[in-house]
Structure formats: C-alpha cells, structure tokens
Design an enzyme around this catalytic site. Structure first.
Site, PDB file in Angstrom:
ATOM      1  N   ALA A  99       0.841  -1.207   0.000  1.00 56.29           N
ATOM      2  CA  ALA A  99       0.000   0.000   0.000  1.00 56.29           C
ATOM      3  C   ALA A  99       0.873   1.254   0.000  1.00 56.29           C
ATOM      4  CB  ALA A  99      -0.920  -0.012   1.219  1.00 56.29           C
ATOM      5  N   ASP A 140       0.427  -8.202  -3.654  1.00 58.65           N
ATOM      6  CA  ASP A 140       0.074  -7.071  -2.788  1.00 58.65           C
ATOM      7  C   ASP A 140      -0.123  -5.790  -3.593  1.00 58.65           C
ATOM      8  OD1 ASP A 140       0.615  -8.922  -0.815  1.00 58.65           O
ATOM      9  OD2 ASP A 140       1.689  -7.508   0.460  1.00 58.65           O
TER      10      ASP A 140
HETATM   11  O1  PMV Z   1       2.181 -10.510   4.965  1.00 58.60           O
HETATM   12  P1  PMV Z   1       2.165  -9.655   3.752  1.00 58.60           P
HETATM   13  O2  PMV Z   1       1.095  -8.619   3.763  1.00 58.60           O
HETATM   14  O3  PMV Z   1       3.535  -9.068   3.496  1.00 58.60           O
HETATM   15  O4  PMV Z   1       1.814 -10.616   2.507  1.00 58.60           O
HETATM   16  C1  PMV Z   1       2.748 -11.584   2.084  1.00 58.60           C
HETATM   17  C2  PMV Z   1       2.141 -12.527   1.080  1.00 58.60           C
HETATM   18  C3  PMV Z   1       3.087 -13.684   0.663  1.00 58.60           C
HETATM   19  O5  PMV Z   1       2.352 -14.519  -0.228  1.00 58.60           O
HETATM   20  C4  PMV Z   1       3.500 -14.516   1.871  1.00 58.60           C
HETATM   21  C5  PMV Z   1       4.340 -13.176  -0.026  1.00 58.60           C
HETATM   22  C6  PMV Z   1       4.117 -12.647  -1.436  1.00 58.60           C
HETATM   23  O6  PMV Z   1       5.027 -11.952  -1.937  1.00 58.60           O
HETATM   24  O7  PMV Z   1       3.090 -12.931  -2.051  1.00 58.60           O
END
Ligand code: PMV
Length: 315
Positions: A99, A140
């Site tokens: 974000a 993300d």
């Molecule tokens: O925990 P967050 O919001 O950083 O999400 C990470 C998601 C993963 O699948 C674990 C890593 C990625 O790059 O997709």
C-alpha cells in the site's frame, strides 16, 4: 496538481483470501482490497525525498530509504517532498508495504507530470516492493493498484503477474482480527524457501493443492457459494499450518472465529508467529462487537459484491 493540497496518492491494503506463499511459487491466489490503506502527500521541493517517521527503527528506515530511492529513480527524481500516514495495522499481513509502495508511486508519478495509468503505478510500486520483500509475488501491489477482488498468478521473472477480476453476486464480508506480533514477511518467506528446497517434492505438492483451492474459491465466489468459499478457507488454513506458517495464537483465533459462526477462517498474509486472521461471515457485526469487548484489535470489511443501501463501507 491541486495547488492547495499538493499531490495525494492512496494505496489500499489487501487481504489474501486464499493462496498466500504458494503464489510466490507461481500458483494462483485470491486477494481483495481493504478501504484502509496508506495515503501519501507530496509538496513541491528542490529535491526528491521521503520524510520517514521518527518512530521507525534504524533498520526499517534504511529499507524504506532504499525502496523510495528505487521508485524516485524510476520517475526521474521529480522535485517533491513526500510524507505519508496510514490507518492500516502495520506488519500484520495486510499489505502495508504494498500500500505504501502504491501511494508513493502515485505521488511520484503526479509530481513527474506522468499520467499514472494502473500499469505505470504498478511498475513503480514494484521497484519498492522488491526492496521490502526480496522475492515478492506481486499480489500485494497489484491488488492495491486495482482495488478489486482478483485471482492473481505470478509470471516468474516478470514485473507483474496476470490478474483476473472475480465478480461476486453476493457480499463477501470478513472480520479481520490481529492475533499477536509477527516476524517480517521477508524472514517467513525466506525460511519457507529453505524448507521447500530441502523437501521440494512434498512442499510443491502442497503449493499445488493450495493453488487449486484458490481457483475453487474464486469459482465459489462467482457462484455466490459462501459456504463453499468458507470450506476452502478452512482447508487452506490447515495446509498453511502444515507448511509451518501458523502458531498457537493464530490457530486459537481461527478456532475462536469459527466458534462465533464464521463460515471459514484462516490466517492471512505471511503468518508465522502472529499477524492477522480473517473470518468469513454473513453478518460481521456480532463478531466485531464481541472481539472488541474482549480487547482484540479488529474491523470488518466487504471485499466484493453488491453493497446494500446505507450499509457501512468496507473498513
Ligand atoms: O504478509 P504480507 O502482507 O507481506 O503478505 C505476504 C504474502 C506472501 O504470499 C506470503 C508473499 C508474497 O510476496 O506474495
């Protein structure tokens, strides 16, 4: 540019409904936007700089500075001083770094006099994400840029993956609750990478299965089958636990949400020692009320589907 307020850019937080981690290895994930996120603001300045909040630790400051440098280089270093604030719980698996990357990308592109099309925003945000995460899947910042429920699949080596918008005939309503502090995503993803190198066949088998669950979940959403979606979420949590990505705190919260009537519940994001847990509900209000009474930090959010007249917006 609005001469009173300067440049403003918003980056939405995200929730991964299905498929975190296996998405890094090229399997699909189902993810949607939160209306909470990061707002960046830019004022004209004689140099391009990010004002980093004093509260951040030296290591966090270093990473943030390096990430912003990559984004500003991608925008030819426009003269702008950027500040930011957020209403998103940080480092909880809700995509705060993605974000922030999207919010900064939007402000830098505006300051550079560029159009800031979704693909330009995603491309600049991707520069920052690589610095934050090492080997991000791209889910993300893609969800944050598109602000829609998507089935996302990474293209190995490419800047971003393929994203298909998933339409829902019914409201997909979640309770999002924080269940303890956790380690940085980079560490959790790195530790899993080591385990999967050692036991490649077994881990790939589980990743493949999680990818199938994400596709089945997307179909359930499109058919308005919320019970089906909930069941897929429950199975996904079990497989994340099998991969060593859950903890007693996360498991307890998953069971608590189910006992409160969730159709499905699982950890979301990187997991590990703690982080956010999501529960799918027909009506989120009683669970939010009860969790708040018990002292948990939580909110509800509608990720997709029609919004009823006068309903609260996604939190
Ligand atoms: O925990 P967050 O919001 O950083 O999400 C990470 C998601 C993963 O699948 C674990 C890593 C990625 O790059 O997709």
């Amino acid at each position: 540019m609005d001469t009173n307020s300067g440049f403003v850019g918003f980056g939405a937080g995200k929730v991964i409904l299905l498929g975190e981690h296996s998405v890094v290895y090229g399997y699909p994930a189902l993810a949607g936007p939160l209306s909470r996120g990061v707002t960046a603001r830019g004022e004209p300045s004689n140099k391009c700089q990010l004002i980093i909040p004093d509260a951040l630790m030296p290591e966090q400051r270093k990473v943030l500075k390096a990430a912003f440098s990559r984004a500003m280089a991608a925008c030819d270093e426009p003269g702008v001083k950027v500040t930011f604030n957020t209403d998103l719980p940080l480092s909880m698996g809700l995509g705060s770094s993605g974000a922030l990357s999207v919010a900064c990308a939007r402000v830098l592109l505006q300051a550079a006099g560029r159009k800031g099309s979704p693909s330009e925003v995603a491309s600049v945000a991707w520069e920052m994400e690589q610095e934050f995460h090492g080997t991000p899947s791209g889910v993300d910042h893609t969800t944050s840029t598109m602000e829609q429920l998507i089935l996302y699949r990474r293209k190995p080596g490419a800047e971003s993956g393929r994203a298909k918008v998933v339409e829902s005939p019914k409201p997909v309503r979640l309770v999002v609750v924080m269940a303890g502090a956790r380690s940085p995503t980079k560490m959790t993803v790195g530790a899993l990478r080591e385990r999967q190198k050692r036991w490649a066949e077994r881990y790939q088998r589980i990743f493949r299965e999680i990818g199938l669950l994400a596709s089945e979940g997307a179909e359930a959403v499109e058919e308005g089958d919320l019970e089906g979606l909930g069941d897929v979420m429950n199975v996904n949590h079990g497989l994340l636990a099998a991969l060593g990505l859950s903890s007693p705190g996360l498991d307890d919260m998953v069971h608590r949400l189910r006992s409160m009537g969730a159709l499905g519940a699982k950890l979301t994001g990187a997991g590990g020692d703690g982080g956010a847990v999501i529960g799918l509900f027909h009506d989120t209000e009683p669970a939010v009320h009860e969790l708040t009474r018990l002292g948990y930090r939580c909110f509800d959010s509608q990720l997709a589907g029609p919004r009823s007249e006068g309903a609260r917006g996604a939190a």
